[in-house]
Write a protein that holds these residues in place. Structure first.
Motif, PDB file in Angstrom:
ATOM      1  N   LEU A 475       0.763  -1.365   0.103  1.00 54.31           N
ATOM      2  CA  LEU A 475       0.173   0.019   0.049  1.00 54.31           C
ATOM      3  C   LEU A 475       0.804   1.144   0.010  1.00 54.31           C
ATOM      4  CD1 LEU A 475      -2.938  -0.891   2.399  1.00 54.31           C
ATOM      5  CD2 LEU A 475      -3.033  -0.835  -0.081  1.00 54.31           C
ATOM      6  N   LEU A 476       2.023   1.322   0.593  1.00 50.15           N
ATOM      7  CA  LEU A 476       2.795   2.441   0.762  1.00 50.15           C
ATOM      8  C   LEU A 476       3.145   2.802  -0.520  1.00 50.15           C
ATOM      9  CD1 LEU A 476       4.442   4.613   2.233  1.00 50.15           C
ATOM     10  CD2 LEU A 476       6.124   2.847   2.632  1.00 50.15           C
ATOM     11  N   GLN A 477       3.859   1.745  -1.541  1.00 49.06           N
ATOM     12  CA  GLN A 477       4.201   2.132  -2.877  1.00 49.06           C
ATOM     13  C   GLN A 477       3.153   2.481  -3.881  1.00 49.06           C
ATOM     14  OE1 GLN A 477       7.401   2.131  -3.987  1.00 49.06           O
ATOM     15  NE2 GLN A 477       6.707   2.822  -5.680  1.00 49.06           N
ATOM     16  N   LEU A 482       0.228   6.909  -6.499  1.00 43.61           N
ATOM     17  CA  LEU A 482      -0.968   7.577  -7.052  1.00 43.61           C
ATOM     18  C   LEU A 482      -0.775   8.923  -6.703  1.00 43.61           C
ATOM     19  CD1 LEU A 482      -3.844   5.145  -6.078  1.00 43.61           C
ATOM     20  CD2 LEU A 482      -2.862   5.631  -8.427  1.00 43.61           C
ATOM     21  N   ILE A 483      -0.348   9.384  -5.715  1.00 47.96           N
ATOM     22  CA  ILE A 483      -0.183  10.818  -4.995  1.00 47.96           C
ATOM     23  C   ILE A 483       0.980  11.474  -5.951  1.00 47.96           C
ATOM     24  CG2 ILE A 483       0.991  12.208  -3.586  1.00 47.96           C
ATOM     25  CD1 ILE A 483      -1.618  11.232  -2.570  1.00 47.96           C
ATOM     26  N   GLU A 484       1.970  10.765  -6.576  1.00 49.21           N
ATOM     27  CA  GLU A 484       2.785  11.498  -7.424  1.00 49.21           C
ATOM     28  C   GLU A 484       2.102  11.770  -8.744  1.00 49.21           C
ATOM     29  OE1 GLU A 484       6.019  12.476  -7.190  1.00 49.21           O
ATOM     30  OE2 GLU A 484       5.488  12.343  -4.891  1.00 49.21           O
ATOM     31  N   GLN A 485       1.405  11.074  -9.141  1.00 44.80           N
ATOM     32  CA  GLN A 485       0.604  11.084 -10.436  1.00 44.80           C
ATOM     33  C   GLN A 485      -0.377  12.311 -10.231  1.00 44.80           C
ATOM     34  OE1 GLN A 485      -1.583   7.576 -11.645  1.00 44.80           O
ATOM     35  NE2 GLN A 485       0.471   6.298 -11.581  1.00 44.80           N
ATOM     36  N   ASN A 503       1.526  -0.206  10.486  1.00 40.15           N
ATOM     37  CA  ASN A 503       2.010  -1.198   9.717  1.00 40.15           C
ATOM     38  C   ASN A 503       1.074  -1.648   8.555  1.00 40.15           C
ATOM     39  OD1 ASN A 503       3.117  -3.589   8.746  1.00 40.15           O
ATOM     40  ND2 ASN A 503       2.348  -4.769  10.377  1.00 40.15           N
ATOM     41  N   ASN A 504       1.405  -1.244   7.364  1.00 35.06           N
ATOM     42  CA  ASN A 504       0.583  -1.511   6.285  1.00 35.06           C
ATOM     43  C   ASN A 504       0.917  -2.877   5.370  1.00 35.06           C
ATOM     44  OD1 ASN A 504      -0.931   1.153   6.489  1.00 35.06           O
ATOM     45  ND2 ASN A 504       1.154   1.872   6.418  1.00 35.06           N
ATOM     46  N   HIS A 538      -3.940  10.630   4.703  1.00 40.59           N
ATOM     47  CA  HIS A 538      -3.552   9.811   5.709  1.00 40.59           C
ATOM     48  C   HIS A 538      -3.713   8.470   5.656  1.00 40.59           C
ATOM     49  CE1 HIS A 538      -3.019  13.542   8.592  1.00 40.59           C
ATOM     50  NE2 HIS A 538      -3.925  13.955   7.660  1.00 40.59           N
ATOM     51  N   LEU A 539      -2.535   7.544   5.715  1.00 39.21           N
ATOM     52  CA  LEU A 539      -2.740   5.982   5.851  1.00 39.21           C
ATOM     53  C   LEU A 539      -2.371   5.609   7.060  1.00 39.21           C
ATOM     54  CD1 LEU A 539      -3.053   3.374   3.913  1.00 39.21           C
ATOM     55  CD2 LEU A 539      -0.701   3.622   3.384  1.00 39.21           C
ATOM     56  N   ILE A 540      -3.195   4.928   7.663  1.00 36.20           N
ATOM     57  CA  ILE A 540      -2.991   4.374   8.741  1.00 36.20           C
ATOM     58  C   ILE A 540      -2.825   2.630   9.015  1.00 36.20           C
ATOM     59  CG2 ILE A 540      -3.602   4.407  11.340  1.00 36.20           C
ATOM     60  CD1 ILE A 540      -4.818   7.031  10.914  1.00 36.20           C
ATOM     61  N   GLY A 541      -1.815   2.086   9.350  1.00 35.25           N
ATOM     62  CA  GLY A 541      -1.853   0.648   9.363  1.00 35.25           C
ATOM     63  C   GLY A 541      -2.251   0.062  10.711  1.00 35.25           C
TER      64      GLY A 541
END
Length: 622
Positions: A475-477, A482-485, A503-504, A538-541
């Motif tokens: 998910l991190l990659q 997608l954010i860079e695009q 932890n994702n 925000h991404l929370i694992g």
């Protein structure tokens, strides 16, 4: 040992009474308890005190004629037909006709009376009585079953049908409890209706949460054994139906199966689990009602069937002394073998009970009527669901037409204007202006292409045709790309912030669906925000789930609009002229639900919106 029948002789002649008594006591086929009366009044008094199976009545009595006494008996005493044989000293055809018209069963002349004649007449009278009693019982049973069936089938609501059925059957059989057990597709099942108070059967329910108690699937071993016993194959001849004995059989546990077969009449406490013997599990044949009555063989004690622990638990829970079980079978689209739906179970808890053939017959016939009512209710529910789905699709089609006509008009106008300008004035336009018009055409065409794609995607969701194809994802990659695009597309117009915590790792998801979630939520955040504003991702694992949210500083959503915002074609009332179809959040929600997750929204007008998505790291299916 011969059955004893109670017989009354009403005759004023002592000698004649002695002759009748002597003749009858010599009957090798039947045994009699004989009482005597020498006048009509004494005979009437005896009939008022007790019931007699047959009455021998003299035509001439000192206080009234035999026919007059017969009239009084019919008017004042008999509530059910009692055979009366008229005896007379003379053979008078007119008297015989009058006797028959007033209800006498037979007419005998004393001078012609012999032992075999009297014995045969009385035996025929008793046989006639038995037939009449059986006919009355059959008629009453059919009346009760018809009444019960009518009450069961007054509703087309399945829950109401089942609740009515258990109450009516309990009253019909006069037993302590009746339950309906429904099979699940995986051959387990659950109790779906009970005539007992909820507090009595709470032991079979499962506490799903701390606030409510719901029906539980019965212990899996018990469920599967009920199915196995009810529908298992066996070597018994066709037409046999299995009977399982209850308590009292445990001491016979070590006997061979053949030794355990007993007559129905000898079983002190019978638990009947009926199963067709020539079809395998899952394909029972509807029984012929007549085959239930002569069932004479019982096989497999509860303990030999592997039900000892479950059976003891069940009987202790309900204090069960005996219970009777019949299958509920639905018709199977014209196939010869019906579809097993469940079981109709009658319990006797207050004491031991010998189930009678009439009980079996009535419960079976009610199960047939219940099956018809269940099938009608299910067909109605399916029809209503199909109609509702069709209405939704019709509304959806109307909304598509309205949205396409509205949303396509503006870009088509721009495309036509740009193309017309290039065609008419292309030679006079410099290269930068031509490039600008071509960009307009490309931009509007892409917008229309995305609109069509969204329409097709929503249509797939509406028709339940969307597929979920999970694969392991970093998910991190995935979200970093997608954010860079998005940053490359936006340039300096918006500031994108990407924050990661927890932890994702170990996430399985559908790449295409996740891209749809991100693209639609990010598109909304950017579209409804002013230039140079900030959008945060925000991404929370966590241990078993991942949570991501998109927060903007845009126009916000009025509270009154938020409830319906995840429905197709719904938009906030404050969007003004900002273009959009109202499909973005609906698509995102559908994609989230395919992952087994949830999506929530919080917003305040003028302050921005935050959309939060929670997804399990790996979707588990039952």
């Amino acid at each position: 040992m011969l059955d004893t029948w109670k017989l009354l002789i009403i005759d004023d002649c002592v000698a004649d009474r002695k002759i009748y008594r002597r003749f009858l006591l010599r009957d090798p086929h039947l045994s009699y308890q004989i009482l005597e009366a020498d006048c009509a009044d004494d005979g009437l008094a005896l009939c008022q005190e007790m019931h007699f199976d047959v009455i021998l009545l003299d035509f001439c009595l000192p206080d009234m004629s035999g026919l007059e006494l017969l009239d009084k008996l019919n008017q004042e005493v008999f509530d059910t037909a009692t055979p009366v044989i008229i005896l007379t000293g003379r053979g008078d055809q007119e008297v015989a006709v009058q006797a028959m018209k007033r209800g006498a069963l037979d007419y005998l002349v004393k001078q012609q009376l012999k032992p075999d004649v009297l014995q045969l007449a009385v035996r025929n009278a008793i046989k006639q009585l038995g037939l009449q009693v059986q006919l009355n019982k059959t008629q009453e049973r059919q009346r009760l079953i018809a009444t019960t069936a009518l009450r069961i089938r007054q509703s087309l609501d399945l829950e109401q049908i089942l609740n009515t059925a258990v109450v009516e059957v309990q009253q019909l059989l006069k037993c302590d409890r009746v339950m309906v057990y429904q099979f699940a597709p995986d051959l387990s099942g659950k109790i779906v209706a009970s005539s007992a108070e909820s507090s009595d059967v709470v032991g079979l329910y499962d506490r799903v949460d701390s606030e409510r108690v719901v029906y539980q699937r019965v212990a899996s071993h018990l469920e599967n054994r009920i199915q196995d016993i009810c529908y298992e194959d066996t070597e018994l001849e066709t037409g046999d139906w299995r009977l399982l004995r209850g308590r009292g059989a445990k001491e016979q546990k070590s006997r061979e199966v053949e030794e355990q077969r007993v007559n129905l009449d000898s079983s002190p406490m019978v638990s009947c689990l009926f199963a067709n013997t020539q079809y395998p599990l899952g394909a029972p044949e509807l029984p012929n009602p007549q085959s239930l009555i002569p069932c004479k063989r019982a096989i497999s004690y509860v303990y030999e069937a592997g039900l000892s622990n479950c059976y003891d638990t069940l009987t202790e829970q309900f204090h069960t002394k005996a219970h009777l079980v019949v299958p509920i079978n639905l018709s199977n689209n014209g196939k010869p073998t019906p579809k097993p739906w469940g079981l109709l179970i009658a319990y006797q808890n207050s004491g031991e009970r010998q189930w009678q053939p009439d009980d079996v017959e009535m419960l079976y016939e009610v199960s047939v009527q219940l099956a018809i009512a269940i099938q009608q209710a299910e067909l109605l529910a399916q029809t209503q669901a199909a109609l509702q789905k069709e209405k939704q699709l019709n509304v959806f089609r109307s909304q598509i037409i309205g949205t396409v006509s509205h949303e396509c008009r503006t870009p088509l106008t721009s495309i036509l204007a740009a193309a017309s300008t290039i065609e008419k004035h292309g030679k006079r336009l410099d290269e930068s202006k031509q490039h600008r018009f071509m960009q307009i055409i490309e931009q509007k065409a892409r917008y229309m292409s995305k609109l069509v794609d969204n329409m097709l995607l929503v249509n797939q969701f509406e028709l339940d045709k969307a597929k979920f194809k999970p694969i392991p994802l970093d998910l991190l990659q995935f979200f970093s790309d997608l954010i860079e695009q998005e940053r490359e597309t936006l340039g300096e117009r918006h500031k994108l912030i990407f924050q990661i915590t927890g932890n994702n790792q170990g996430f399985w998801g559908d790449r295409g669906l996740l891209q749809q979630i991100f693209a639609n939520l990010m598109s909304n955040a950017i579209k409804y925000s002013a230039n140079e504003s900030t959008v945060e991702f925000h991404l929370i694992g966590k241990e078993s789930e991942v949570i991501f949210s998109i927060k903007d500083e845009g126009i916000g959503i009025p509270l009154a609009d938020q409830e319906n915002l995840f429905q197709s074609f719904c938009r906030g009332s404050n969007v003004d002229t900002i273009p959009g179809t109202g499909l973005g959040l609906a698509i995102a929600k559908a994609c989230v639900e395919l992952h087994g997750g949830s999506i929530t929204l919080s917003s305040q007008v003028g302050q921005g919106t935050t959309v939060t998505v929670s997804l399990p790291k790996r979707l588990t299916t039952n």
